[in-house]
Design a protein around this motif. Structure first.
Motif, PDB file in Angstrom:
ATOM      1  N   SER A  70       0.858  -1.481   0.014  1.00  0.00           N
ATOM      2  CA  SER A  70       0.152   0.150   0.044  1.00  0.00           C
ATOM      3  C   SER A  70       0.910   1.245  -0.022  1.00  0.00           C
ATOM      4  O   SER A  70       0.398   2.349  -0.347  1.00  0.00           O
ATOM      5  CB  SER A  70      -0.796   0.048   1.128  1.00  0.00           C
ATOM      6  OG  SER A  70      -1.860  -1.118   1.298  1.00  0.00           O
ATOM      7  N   LYS A 102       0.479   6.992   0.893  1.00  0.00           N
ATOM      8  CA  LYS A 102       0.154   5.547   0.266  1.00  0.00           C
ATOM      9  C   LYS A 102       0.136   5.835  -1.276  1.00  0.00           C
ATOM     10  O   LYS A 102       0.227   6.909  -1.828  1.00  0.00           O
ATOM     11  CB  LYS A 102      -1.179   5.094   0.701  1.00  0.00           C
ATOM     12  CG  LYS A 102      -2.310   5.999   0.418  1.00  0.00           C
ATOM     13  CD  LYS A 102      -3.844   5.336   0.884  1.00  0.00           C
ATOM     14  CE  LYS A 102      -4.982   6.394   0.431  1.00  0.00           C
ATOM     15  NZ  LYS A 102      -6.080   5.743   0.781  1.00  0.00           N
ATOM     16  N   ARG A 161      -5.918   2.053   7.486  1.00  0.00           N
ATOM     17  CA  ARG A 161      -6.994   1.178   6.643  1.00  0.00           C
ATOM     18  C   ARG A 161      -8.354   0.647   7.309  1.00  0.00           C
ATOM     19  O   ARG A 161      -9.488   0.793   6.766  1.00  0.00           O
ATOM     20  CB  ARG A 161      -5.942  -0.010   5.982  1.00  0.00           C
ATOM     21  CG  ARG A 161      -6.794  -1.120   5.134  1.00  0.00           C
ATOM     22  CD  ARG A 161      -7.188  -0.129   3.613  1.00  0.00           C
ATOM     23  NE  ARG A 161      -7.739  -0.852   2.994  1.00  0.00           N
ATOM     24  CZ  ARG A 161      -7.422  -1.695   1.828  1.00  0.00           C
ATOM     25  NH1 ARG A 161      -6.166  -1.583   1.775  1.00  0.00           N
ATOM     26  NH2 ARG A 161      -8.153  -2.370   1.054  1.00  0.00           N
TER      27      ARG A 161
END
Length: 629
Positions: free
Chosen positions: A182, A224, A346
């Protein structure tokens, strides 16, 4: 209480057995400082060009052509997907002079009516026709080196990421894999520094010492794939430090300067308005320019179509630049900091706690501050407090912004006396994070990274996180009371889910016996487990354990459910129609409900009587009596 302590201890033992890998080393050595990292990336950008091609198959021809200008160290391919995929190749030369020679060899596009601008963004047109005049014949070029990346800026597909996480052996490995797949990759960082270089070179003629400095998630190590780029434009190279020029004898030759008669904020707004026009009218690839000049920090937002990148540019946000340096240092101090932060971000995104648009939600920066504070207040801290960094600072670390904000802290990690003895694994830290904030008193306490402890809240904000560099400001002032309470509920849910994962891992056949490993692994690849149970969609992820919510004795609507037979003459009840039955928990509850019903009927009767009396009152009021006379 003793049984609860034993249960908690048992859960942590299970966690270490089934969900953890050996803890990684707590310190990184040999990593560059923030200023060294910025300098290295700026040097790479000055040695690079970006060329649009028809496809990645054009790379060999492009390499042979561009090798005439110098030695090519490496090449990356990426795509920008609009109506159709546009292909680009980033070429890095050995020196900045070789890249400049390639740029200087470019020509203007005679088919377009725009103003020609020199920039590192070029396109590779087809070779001349057979009868056309050709340039000097090229010497035989060596075979091109392989592309270092193909479609390198494409984020990992969700299904592929889920498959990768399912293939992990434990939660610890899931956290690591999520971070690796990510985070912003090397090509993403290079593209962002090239966007900064384009802005810097655009004004280099009038402002030769100007710098466009990236800050935020693009450079602090917490970005990210696909994250926006934040830039601060400085017309001189002064970033608040002492500098070596102060030690030299001052020159007797001084530039004439146009004096600003208005205040600093309005002058900055005027400068940014003019600069926004320059971006919009002249710079290749820049589009959708929006000027947001009335914000606390005025910014210009624009999109770069050759990089598929959203960019925010400011001129007066040095504290943001130094906050990025502070977060970069925290990430470099311990290898567990960034993977843990990625997993928590996340999780927050999956359950709807964070939102891409600004509003009452907690921001990614505030969430990162929560992680840093958690790592500071552990019994064996993983991160030092900011006040400890300030005390360890030397004169060369002094940074004062033009607004008078002190951003001084120790910048040499090797000189810092802090050493962490904490050996907890990533999975243990993740569970401890959720447990810590499920019990944190957001109503009365403020979070301070400077002190590394909770302080008395100075105002009535729902959540108060002291700005590490501007300590009179609240980083999370935008968070509403509802969102703060929802954060507490979600961290409780997450802690409950992870504890359930530990128990299920301890009871699974694979954990207790060593047979049928192949079948168990195949089943594991098809099911959600570990982190995946935290990353479900909001409607599926909300878990309501009975320990958090007390069920009602009876529904309120059932208390007053009656048939108003007198209101409609045609609706007379039939003798055969049974009365609706209500099931009560116990006889005492039934008696309480009957008492409440009787008291409510009595109050309603009194209200109706007082209403009828008040309707007749105006006729006998003193005012009417006076008028009748």
């Amino acid at each position: 209480m003793n049984s609860l302590v034993r249960r908690t201890h048992h859960l942590h033992q299970l966690w270490r057995t089934y969900c953890s890998a050996p803890a990684a080393a707590s310190r990184n050595t040999g990593r560059p400082s923030y200023e060294e990292f910025i300098g290295q990336q700026q040097g790479q950008a000055q040695r690079s060009i970006i060329v649009q091609v028809s496809s990645e198959k054009s790379y060999a021809e492009l390499y042979n052509y561009c090798s005439r200008f110098g030695s090519i160290l490496g090449a990356h391919h990426y795509c920008v997907r609009q109506d159709e995929a546009l292909h680009y190749v980033l070429l890095e030369y050995a020196t900045a002079g070789e890249a400049a020679a390639a740029i200087d060899a470019g020509v203007t596009n005679g088919e377009l009516s725009g103003v020609p601008v020199r920039s590192p963004f070029l396109w590779f047109r087809a070779a001349a026709a057979a009868g056309a005049r050709r340039g000097p014949k090229l010497t035989a070029a060596p075979a091109p080196a392989a592309l270092l990346s193909v479609d390198g800026n494409r984020p990992v597909e969700k299904d592929h990421l889920l498959s990768v996480l399912r293939s992990a052996s434990n939660i610890e490995e899931q956290v690591e894999l999520l971070h690796q797949h990510s985070r912003l990759n090397e090509l993403g960082v290079r593209l962002r520094f090239l966007a900064a270089l384009q802005v810097q070179q655009a004004i280099a003629g009038m402002f030769p010492t100007a710098q466009a400095l990236p800050f935020g998630s693009s450079v602090n190590g917490f970005g990210k794939m696909g994250c926006d780029l934040d830039l601060i434009l400085r017309f001189d190279n002064d970033t608040g430090g002492g500098g070596s020029a102060a030690k030299l004898e001052p020159s007797r030759l001084v530039y004439h300067t146009k004096e600003n008669l208005s205040n600093g904020r309005s002058q900055t707004q005027r400068h940014m308005e003019c600069f926004g026009d320059m971006l919009h009218l002249f710079l290749p690839g820049v589009c959708h320019v929006r000027r947001i000049l009335q914000a606390r920090v005025p910014i210009i937002k624009y999109h770069h179509e050759h990089l598929d990148l959203e960019i925010d540019l400011s001129m007066s946000n040095l504290t943001g630049y130094y906050m990025s340096e502070l977060l970069y240092m925290f990430g470099e101090l311990d290898v567990r900091v960034r993977p843990l932060t990625f997993s928590i971000r996340r999780w927050a995104q999956s359950c709807g706690l964070t939102n891409p648009s600004p509003g009452r939600w907690i921001s990614n920066f505030s969430l990162t501050c929560l992680v840093m504070f958690f790592l500071q207040q552990l019994r064996q801290p993983i991160l030092p407090t900011i006040s400890a960094l300030t005390k360890a600072a030397e004169p060369s670390d002094m940074r004062i912004t033009e607004d008078g904000i002190n951003c001084t802290f120790a910048r040499d990690l090797e000189r810092l006396a802090f050493r962490s003895r904490n050996q907890s694994s990533l999975s243990e830290l993740l569970l401890q994070f959720f447990e810590f904030y499920s019990q944190f008193d957001f109503h009365n306490r403020a979070i301070s990274l400077n002190e590394g402890r909770a302080l008395a809240k100075p105002d009535h904000s729902a959540m108060y996180i002291v700005n590490p560099l501007e300590q009179l400001l609240n980083v999370s002032k935008n968070v509403s009371l509802e969102e703060c309470e929802r954060l507490r509920i979600e961290v409780r849910n997450a802690a409950w889910v992870l504890e359930s994962e530990v128990e299920s891992a301890s009871l699974s056949p694979e954990a207790s016996e060593g047979h049928n490993n192949k079948n168990n692994n195949n089943e594991r690849l098809e099911m959600s487990w570990g982190l995946l149970n935290l990353f479900k969609q909001p409607e599926k992820a909300v878990i309501r354990p009975n320990m958090f919510f007390k069920p009602r004795m009876v529904e309120v609507s059932d208390l007053f459910e009656q048939k108003e037979s007198s209101s409609a003459p045609t609706a007379s009840p039939s003798p055969s129609t049974p009365e609706p039955t209500i099931t009560y928990k116990s006889a005492s509850v039934r008696q309480q409900v009957q008492t409440i019903k009787a008291a409510t009927r009595s109050e309603l009767k009194q209200l109706r009587g007082s209403a009828n009396g008040s309707s007749a009152a105006p006729a006998n009021s003193p005012k009417n009596r006076r008028s009748s006379r």
